[in-house]
Enzyme design. Structure first.
Site, PDB file in Angstrom:
ATOM      1  N   ASP A  53      11.960  67.897  26.738  1.00 60.17           N
ATOM      2  CA  ASP A  53       9.914  67.986  26.331  1.00 60.17           C
ATOM      3  C   ASP A  53      10.082  68.460  25.209  1.00 60.17           C
ATOM      4  OD1 ASP A  53       9.965  70.304  27.330  1.00 60.17           O
ATOM      5  OD2 ASP A  53       8.517  70.120  29.199  1.00 60.17           O
ATOM      6  N   SER A  54      10.535  69.034  24.470  1.00 64.89           N
ATOM      7  CA  SER A  54      10.111  69.606  23.496  1.00 64.89           C
ATOM      8  C   SER A  54      10.594  68.849  22.600  1.00 64.89           C
ATOM      9  CB  SER A  54      12.117  70.670  22.799  1.00 64.89           C
ATOM     10  OG  SER A  54      13.281  69.821  23.410  1.00 64.89           O
ATOM     11  N   ASP A  92      14.142  65.282  30.469  1.00 59.59           N
ATOM     12  CA  ASP A  92      13.125  66.695  32.137  1.00 59.59           C
ATOM     13  C   ASP A  92      11.771  65.692  32.098  1.00 59.59           C
ATOM     14  OD1 ASP A  92      13.501  69.068  30.921  1.00 59.59           O
ATOM     15  OD2 ASP A  92      12.932  69.474  28.995  1.00 59.59           O
ATOM     16  N   LYS A 122      15.297  66.819  34.733  1.00 65.04           N
ATOM     17  CA  LYS A 122      15.661  68.488  34.645  1.00 65.04           C
ATOM     18  C   LYS A 122      14.161  68.338  35.080  1.00 65.04           C
ATOM     19  CE  LYS A 122      15.664  70.955  30.900  1.00 65.04           C
ATOM     20  NZ  LYS A 122      14.363  71.452  30.304  1.00 65.04           N
ATOM     21  N   GLU A 124      11.206  72.627  35.354  1.00 63.81           N
ATOM     22  CA  GLU A 124      10.857  73.259  35.164  1.00 63.81           C
ATOM     23  C   GLU A 124      10.423  74.482  36.728  1.00 63.81           C
ATOM     24  OE1 GLU A 124       8.743  74.782  31.704  1.00 63.81           O
ATOM     25  OE2 GLU A 124      10.292  73.786  30.667  1.00 63.81           O
ATOM     26  N   GLU A 191      17.316  79.716  30.619  1.00 59.92           N
ATOM     27  CA  GLU A 191      16.090  80.025  28.828  1.00 59.92           C
ATOM     28  C   GLU A 191      16.107  81.986  28.797  1.00 59.92           C
ATOM     29  OE1 GLU A 191      13.854  76.990  27.386  1.00 59.92           O
ATOM     30  OE2 GLU A 191      12.763  77.942  25.915  1.00 59.92           O
TER      31      GLU A 191
HETATM   32  O1  KIV Z   1      12.710  70.902  26.266  1.00 58.95           O
HETATM   33  C1  KIV Z   1      13.877  71.086  26.225  1.00 58.95           C
HETATM   34  O2  KIV Z   1      14.884  70.943  25.186  1.00 58.95           O
HETATM   35  C2  KIV Z   1      14.664  72.468  26.911  1.00 58.95           C
HETATM   36  C3  KIV Z   1      16.241  72.830  26.433  1.00 58.95           C
HETATM   37  C4  KIV Z   1      15.415  73.548  25.644  1.00 58.95           C
HETATM   38  C5  KIV Z   1      16.643  73.809  27.362  1.00 58.95           C
HETATM   39  O3  KIV Z   1      14.428  72.039  28.034  1.00 58.95           O
END
Ligand code: KIV
Length: 273
Positions: A53-54, A92, A122, A124, A191
């Site tokens: 989600d980056s 994510d 994924k 969090e 992280e």
């Molecule tokens: O969103 C993302 O890119 C991440 C990584 C930095 C692990 O969660």
């Protein structure tokens, strides 16, 4: 016996990542958000590609990961899934798509699997989202955990600084990691935490631990592809190693193109019909 090419192209699965941990082979992971980059990343031999989600930051220009929606994540993820032949493709679940309750969480994960074609999701958090993780796992969807600095909770933390430096937070992180491992997540991303704590988690859990700013004693590493290729030079945390200066390469190349167009040097005789 398989040939070198067959071995290279052997699809990476969650089971294969676990075997890699068991035999001490490090797992190389990167993010990708579009077809063209994902194909290059996959061809270069990355084991695990994350549509993080980056994307909210590096693709959409937001200052946090909070605004990105499930619909947007599905569009990025579908492009990546179409490109990848070998790596495990993980997406994510974005902020707000799984924290409410486990029914909503499962619906989000199912949409991600069906509409984007990824192989895992994924999420969090630890004990706070236990029920949602269990529900998603029970539907046969592999889940990767994410502990330590969890950017979707930036408004709770207030900063992006190193997490779990204090004993109480480190103990909670350890307990969450053990819980995720017991539930059956296929991996845990850690992280920005002290490397000793990451080493301890890696020793104590059976699933692979992937670090970003978590030292070298974990089972694998992940970086954001634009950051490690030098396309996003204002982001320079201590953990980031730059492998290229693509930002400058692109600016210079585009500058030459602009000059050629202005000088009527492009296209030349051999570049036209
Ligand atoms: O969103 C993302 O890119 C991440 C990584 C930095 C692990 O969660």
């Amino acid at each position: 016996m398989s040939t070198y090419t067959e071995t290279k192209l052997q699809k990476v699965t969650t089971a294969r990542l676990r075997e890699m941990k068991q035999r001490g082979e490090k797992i190389a992971c990167l993010t990708a958000y579009d077809f063209t980059t994902a194909r290059i990343v996959d061809e270069a031999g990355i084991d695990f590609i994350l549509i993080g989600d980056s994307a909210s930051n590096v693709m959409a220009g937001n200052t946090t990961t909070l605004p990105i929606t499930l619909d947007e994540m599905i569009i990025y993820s579908r492009s990546v899934a179409r490109a990848v032949k070998r790596a495990l493709v993980v997406a994510d679940l974005p902020f707000g798509s799984y924290q409410g309750n486990s029914t909503e969480a499962l619906a989000s994960a199912v949409r991600m699997m069906k509409e984007a074609g990824v192989e895992a999701v994924k999420m969090e958090g630890g004990c706070e989202i236990r029920e949602s993780i269990e529900r998603i796992l029970s539907a046969g969807i592999p889940v990767c955990g994410h502990l330590g600095l969890t950017p979707q909770s930036i408004n709770k933390f207030g900063t992006y600084s190193v997490r779990a430096k204090e004993e109480a937070e480190a103990e909670k992180l350890l307990a969450d990691a053990r819980m995720l491992d017991d539930l059956g997540v296929f991996a845990i991303v850690l992280e920005k935490i002290p490397s000793e704590l990451a080493a301890r988690v890696t020793r104590e859990v059976s699933c692979p631990v992937i670090g970003i700013g978590a030292g070298s004693a974990v089972d694998g590493q992940i970086l954001v592809v634009q950051d490690m290729l030098g396309m996003n030079t204002d982001f320079k945390p201590k953990f980031l190693r730059r492998y290229a200066d693509l930002g400058n390469v692109m600016r210079e190349s585009i500058g030459h193109y602009v000059a050629d167009v202005k000088a009527v040097d492009f296209p030349n005789a051999s570049e036209q019909y």
